[in-house]
Each structure stands twice: as structure tokens, then as C-alpha cells.
Design an enzyme around this catalytic site. Structure first.
Site, PDB file in Angstrom:
ATOM      1  N   SER A 137       0.834  -1.201   0.000  1.00 17.06           N
ATOM      2  CA  SER A 137       0.000   0.000   0.000  1.00 17.06           C
ATOM      3  C   SER A 137       0.874   1.260   0.000  1.00 17.06           C
ATOM      4  CB  SER A 137      -0.963  -0.053   1.188  1.00 17.06           C
ATOM      5  OG  SER A 137      -1.988   0.901   1.055  1.00 17.06           O
ATOM      6  N   ASP A 225      -9.658  -5.691  -4.335  1.00 19.70           N
ATOM      7  CA  ASP A 225      -9.103  -4.611  -3.512  1.00 19.70           C
ATOM      8  C   ASP A 225     -10.029  -3.401  -3.611  1.00 19.70           C
ATOM      9  OD1 ASP A 225      -7.605  -2.501  -2.400  1.00 19.70           O
ATOM     10  OD2 ASP A 225      -5.710  -3.368  -3.051  1.00 19.70           O
ATOM     11  N   HIS A 263      -7.544  -5.710   0.188  1.00 19.68           N
ATOM     12  CA  HIS A 263      -6.385  -4.816   0.188  1.00 19.68           C
ATOM     13  C   HIS A 263      -5.256  -5.301   1.100  1.00 19.68           C
ATOM     14  CE1 HIS A 263      -4.186  -1.085  -0.300  1.00 19.68           C
ATOM     15  NE2 HIS A 263      -4.171  -0.885   1.004  1.00 19.68           N
TER      16      HIS A 263
END
Length: 283
Positions: A137, A225, A263
Site C-alpha cells: 500500500s 481490492d 487490500h
């Protein structure tokens, strides 16, 4: 997570010690070092110096750069350390300045400085072991920043970069994350939210960085995601693929929606270590 003593990772993880590294004057960052699982038995009762020496044992080393929320003790990060440690990687997971028990205040340039210092610290102890940057991320932008800086300023290629659930740049990421959805309809969203990131010198331009990298680059994204949609990862892959002279060094792996990895949970897929080792041509 609350009430976690970051100085005592052994309460959450096997074969892990906590250490602190001064990355520049006045800034000290907290790091967990998880040992390859195959060395777990001999690690019992050993001190930090022994762990440092172990970095030169030829097992690959992952410098793990986590996402925006929480600390290195978040549950999905613990899972990453367990999974990749069991797969015989060393992992050095740091909390950037301003996170966890690290001092200082978060800035993009400061994050890069922290990771470069950890990279240098690891390389000084790694012998012939390979050293990988693994970003998740927010950490994907930091990983490409560091890899580019090493390449352009020092002529050094990292052994590999792995980008898990990445974005193209922070402006694109902010335009897509769910928390901004309600605000996108309002006039001024672009100025108040997106432009303010640039004014704060927050760019994280992975889209520009991957065009100049030459190291092996693996991009991982889950189809479900909901935080950073997979088309951002695909765009990043296509930019890198088009720019790389050696196309075999760039790979994009997606995880189907039915796996429910979203995610944060690619590290819950037991096939992940094999996919990474295959990419790195490891046994």
C-alpha cells in the site's frame, strides 16, 4: 492495535527481536527482525548481536515497508512475518518516523531516509544474502523511491522490489480510496484534498520511478481490492513493462476475487512464498 509492547515481539511472534536504528540525528526507528523458520531452534535465547550475524547466512532478506495505518504489530503484518519467515526469509519490518515507537514526524523524504538507513544497515551485515524491498500500500511508493534513489545516486540495484496492492502516485491513490468518495462530488475536492498533498510535498511517484528502475519488479494485486483498485497496479505494471529493456524482470500477479484477499490480506494466501520464490528463481 492497542496495548502492544513493540519492544517485546516475542509475545506475538517466534524467532523475532526488536531493535532500534538511528536513521539521522534526532530520529530513531523501531524495527522487528524475524528469523528464517529453519533457524528457529538455534535462535532460542540468543541476543540481538547473534540475530545481526545471522543476516549473513545466505537466506534472502526482506525489508518490509508497511501501509499507512497502525504499526508493525497490525494483524495482517504479523501474518506476513509468520508466512515469509516460515518460508525461510529474514524480515526487517520497520515503523517509519512518526509511527509506532519511532520518533520524528512523517514526511516522504523522511521515510526514504529511514529505509535507506535500514538498507545500509542490512547490507553491512548481509554478506552474499540478497536484499529485497517489499512495500504494501503506502509502502509501495516508499519502496520505489528508495530503489530509484539507490540506482540514480549510488549506481546500486536492489536485488528485487515487490509491490503489494500498489498505486501509481499518491494523488491517484487519494482520488480512489473509499474515505474520499463522499467528498469527490463537492467543488474544491481537487484543491482541498489532492493539491494539499502536493503542497505538503507528498507525491510518492511510483509511476515515474518504475520507468527508470532496472531491478526485478514484482507487482501483486487482489481483484477485490476496495481501497486501491487493481487497475492502478495494472497501470503501474504496464508503465514498467514498456520501460524495461529486459521484460522478463517485470511481472504482475493478480489474485481472484473468490479468494477474498482484498487490500490487506494477500499475505494470508499460502501460495505467496512459492510465487515470490519462483519470480526470484529461488528453490
Amino acid at each position: 492495535p492497542f496495548f502492544v509492547d513493540l519492544r517485546r515481539p516475542e509475545l506475538l511472534l517466534n524467532n523475532t527481536v526488536s531493535l532500534y536504528l538511528t536513521t539521522e540525528p534526532g530520529v530513531t526507528v523501531g524495527i522487528w527482525h524475524t528469523l528464517p523458520g529453519s533457524r528457529g531452534a538455534e535462535a532460542q535465547g540468543k541476543d540481538q548481536h547473534w540475530y545481526e550475524e545471522a543476516l549473513g547466512d545466505a537466506h534472502p532478506i526482506i525489508i518490509y515497508l508497511h501501509g499507512n495505518g497502525g504499526t508493525r504489530a497490525a494483524s495482517h503484518r504479523i501474518q506476513f512475518l509468520k508466512l515469509m519467515g516460515a518460508a525461510d526469509f529474514h524480515i526487517l519490518a520497520l515503523d517509519y518516523r512518526g509511527y509506532g515507537d519511532s520518533s520524528g514526524h512523517p514526511t516522504e523524504s523522511g521515510f526514504t531516509t529511514d529505509v535507506l538507513a535500514l538498507y545500509d544497515w542490512a547490507k553491512a551485515r548481509s554478506g552474499n544474502s540478497s536484499v529485497l524491498l517489499w512495500g504494501h500500500s503506502l509502502g509501495t511508493g516508499i519502496a520505489t523511491n528508495v530503489a530509484r534513489k539507490l540506482q540514480e545516486e549510488r549506481g546500486v540495484q536492489v536485488d528485487a522490489v515487490v509491490l503489494e496492492s500498489p498505486y501509481t502516485n499518491i494523488r491517484e491513490a487519494a482520488a480512489h480510496v473509499p474515505v474520499t468518495k463522499i467528498y469527490r462530488l463537492f467543488p474544491g475536492f481537487q484543491y482541498l484534498i489532492l493539491d494539499s498533498l502536493a503542497l505538503g510535498d507528498m507525491h510518492f511517484r511510483s509511476d515515474e520511478n518504475v520507468k527508470v528502475l532496472a531491478c526485478p519488479l514484482l507487482i501483486l494485486h487482489a481483484e477485490d481490492d476496495a481501497v486501491l483498485p487493481p487497475h492502478l497496479g495494472r497501470e503501474l505494471f504496464e508503465m514498467a513493462y514498456n520501460a524495461y529493456q529486459d521484460k522478463s524482470k517485470v511481472k504482475f500477479i493478480t489474485f481472484p476475487e473468490k479468494l477474498g484477499l482484498g487490500h490487506d490480506y494477500i499475505s494470508f494466501n499460502p501460495e505467496l512464498p512459492a510465487l515470490v520464490k519462483d519470480f526470484l528463481n529461488m528453490k
